[in-house]
Design a protein around this motif. Structure first.
Motif, PDB file in Angstrom:
ATOM      1  N   ASP A 196      23.171  -9.768  -4.371  1.00 17.49           N
ATOM      2  CA  ASP A 196      22.806  -9.257  -3.042  1.00 17.49           C
ATOM      3  C   ASP A 196      24.028  -9.147  -2.135  1.00 17.49           C
ATOM      4  OD1 ASP A 196      20.185  -9.056  -3.806  1.00 17.49           O
ATOM      5  OD2 ASP A 196      19.512 -10.844  -2.715  1.00 17.49           O
ATOM      6  N   MET A 197      24.916 -10.130  -2.224  1.00 11.69           N
ATOM      7  CA  MET A 197      26.125 -10.100  -1.407  1.00 11.69           C
ATOM      8  C   MET A 197      27.000  -8.912  -1.795  1.00 11.69           C
ATOM      9  SD  MET A 197      28.909 -13.124  -0.800  1.00 11.69           S
ATOM     10  CE  MET A 197      27.617 -14.311  -0.624  1.00 11.69           C
ATOM     11  N   LEU A 198      27.089  -8.654  -3.085  1.00  9.01           N
ATOM     12  CA  LEU A 198      27.863  -7.513  -3.566  1.00  9.01           C
ATOM     13  C   LEU A 198      27.269  -6.207  -3.049  1.00  9.01           C
ATOM     14  CD1 LEU A 198      30.353  -7.223  -5.415  1.00  9.01           C
ATOM     15  CD2 LEU A 198      28.769  -6.772  -7.280  1.00  9.01           C
ATOM     16  N   ARG A 199      25.943  -6.090  -3.072  1.00  9.63           N
ATOM     17  CA  ARG A 199      25.262  -4.888  -2.583  1.00  9.63           C
ATOM     18  C   ARG A 199      25.423  -4.723  -1.070  1.00  9.63           C
ATOM     19  NH1 ARG A 199      25.231  -5.617  -7.168  1.00  9.63           N
ATOM     20  NH2 ARG A 199      23.821  -4.951  -8.796  1.00  9.63           N
ATOM     21  N   ARG A 200      25.435  -5.835  -0.328  1.00  7.30           N
ATOM     22  CA  ARG A 200      25.636  -5.746   1.135  1.00  7.30           C
ATOM     23  C   ARG A 200      26.989  -5.142   1.452  1.00  7.30           C
ATOM     24  NH1 ARG A 200      23.229 -10.763   1.484  1.00  7.30           N
ATOM     25  NH2 ARG A 200      25.230 -11.819   1.620  1.00  7.30           N
ATOM     26  N   GLY A 201      28.010  -5.579   0.745  1.00 19.61           N
ATOM     27  CA  GLY A 201      29.350  -5.019   0.963  1.00 19.61           C
ATOM     28  C   GLY A 201      29.417  -3.546   0.623  1.00 19.61           C
ATOM     29  N   LEU A 202      28.707  -3.161  -0.432  1.00 20.67           N
ATOM     30  CA  LEU A 202      28.651  -1.739  -0.792  1.00 20.67           C
ATOM     31  C   LEU A 202      27.981  -0.928   0.307  1.00 20.67           C
ATOM     32  CD1 LEU A 202      27.631  -1.593  -4.569  1.00 20.67           C
ATOM     33  CD2 LEU A 202      29.651  -0.593  -3.519  1.00 20.67           C
ATOM     34  N   SER A 203      26.843  -1.426   0.804  1.00 15.73           N
ATOM     35  CA  SER A 203      26.113  -0.677   1.832  1.00 15.73           C
ATOM     36  C   SER A 203      26.886  -0.613   3.147  1.00 15.73           C
ATOM     37  CB  SER A 203      24.720  -1.271   2.048  1.00 15.73           C
ATOM     38  OG  SER A 203      24.806  -2.561   2.592  1.00 15.73           O
ATOM     39  N   LYS A 204      27.723  -1.607   3.418  1.00 17.60           N
ATOM     40  CA  LYS A 204      28.555  -1.601   4.629  1.00 17.60           C
ATOM     41  C   LYS A 204      29.793  -0.722   4.462  1.00 17.60           C
ATOM     42  CE  LYS A 204      27.416  -6.219   6.301  1.00 17.60           C
ATOM     43  NZ  LYS A 204      27.953  -7.561   6.609  1.00 17.60           N
ATOM     44  N   GLY A 205      30.073  -0.318   3.233  1.00 16.29           N
ATOM     45  CA  GLY A 205      31.245   0.520   2.974  1.00 16.29           C
ATOM     46  C   GLY A 205      32.542  -0.256   2.880  1.00 16.29           C
ATOM     47  N   LEU A 206      32.456  -1.574   2.671  1.00 13.58           N
ATOM     48  CA  LEU A 206      33.670  -2.392   2.584  1.00 13.58           C
ATOM     49  C   LEU A 206      34.406  -2.190   1.272  1.00 13.58           C
ATOM     50  CD1 LEU A 206      32.331  -5.704   4.125  1.00 13.58           C
ATOM     51  CD2 LEU A 206      33.754  -3.961   5.211  1.00 13.58           C
ATOM     52  N   TYR A 207      33.667  -1.814   0.247  1.00 13.93           N
ATOM     53  CA  TYR A 207      34.256  -1.459  -1.033  1.00 13.93           C
ATOM     54  C   TYR A 207      33.352  -0.450  -1.719  1.00 13.93           C
ATOM     55  CZ  TYR A 207      31.433  -5.664  -1.817  1.00 13.93           C
ATOM     56  OH  TYR A 207      30.446  -6.603  -1.779  1.00 13.93           O
ATOM     57  N   LYS A 208      33.881   0.147  -2.746  1.00 15.21           N
ATOM     58  CA  LYS A 208      33.144   1.179  -3.478  1.00 15.21           C
ATOM     59  C   LYS A 208      33.159   0.820  -4.954  1.00 15.21           C
ATOM     60  CE  LYS A 208      34.155   4.847  -0.233  1.00 15.21           C
ATOM     61  NZ  LYS A 208      32.824   5.064   0.264  1.00 15.21           N
ATOM     62  N   ARG A 209      32.365   1.550  -5.727  1.00 16.62           N
ATOM     63  CA  ARG A 209      32.361   1.339  -7.165  1.00 16.62           C
ATOM     64  C   ARG A 209      32.398   2.681  -7.882  1.00 16.62           C
ATOM     65  NH1 ARG A 209      26.306  -0.675  -8.919  1.00 16.62           N
ATOM     66  NH2 ARG A 209      25.296   1.323  -8.627  1.00 16.62           N
ATOM     67  N   ILE A 210      32.987   2.666  -9.063  1.00 19.24           N
ATOM     68  CA  ILE A 210      33.050   3.863  -9.889  1.00 19.24           C
ATOM     69  C   ILE A 210      32.550   3.496 -11.284  1.00 19.24           C
ATOM     70  CG2 ILE A 210      34.938   4.951  -8.638  1.00 19.24           C
ATOM     71  CD1 ILE A 210      36.814   3.962 -10.867  1.00 19.24           C
ATOM     72  N   LEU A 211      32.005   4.490 -11.972  1.00 20.42           N
ATOM     73  CA  LEU A 211      31.576   4.285 -13.348  1.00 20.42           C
ATOM     74  C   LEU A 211      32.809   4.281 -14.235  1.00 20.42           C
ATOM     75  CD1 LEU A 211      29.208   3.965 -15.273  1.00 20.42           C
ATOM     76  CD2 LEU A 211      29.095   6.448 -15.418  1.00 20.42           C
TER      77      LEU A 211
END
Length: 92
Positions: free
Chosen positions: A53-68
């Motif tokens: 959940d913490m990882l997803r919160r950071g993603l939704s805030k735009g603090l980091y991104k992810r790539i396949l």
């Protein structure tokens, strides 16, 4: 202090993930949980829900991104996380 009720655990924040990814970009979710929170999925009875959940919160805030990130020989879809340059510049 209320030991055993979760109050004896250190406070964790999304900023720990951001700082880790600035130093070591393109890490998987498991690598982040192991190296930032010392949480190993296969070695504990504890759920990883709070860390996920913490990882997803950071993603939704735009603090980091992810790539396949997938190799030809690997059939699993692995996402790698990184901090965009714009976010790095705003933190300084």
């Amino acid at each position: 202090m209320l030991l055993g009720k979760g109050f004896d655990q250190p406070y964790r924040s999304v900023n720990e993930i951001v700082n880790f990814l600035i130093e070591k970009p393109f890490r998987t979710e498991s690598e982040i949980q192991e190296q930032v929170f010392d949480y190993y999925r296969n070695e504990t009875w504890e759920s990883n829900k709070k860390y996920a959940d913490m990882l997803r919160r950071g993603l939704s805030k735009g603090l980091y991104k992810r790539i396949l990130w997938k190799t030809k020989s690997d059939s699993r879809a692995l996402y790698r996380y990184y901090v965009p340059t714009l976010v790095k510049n705003n933190l300084n």
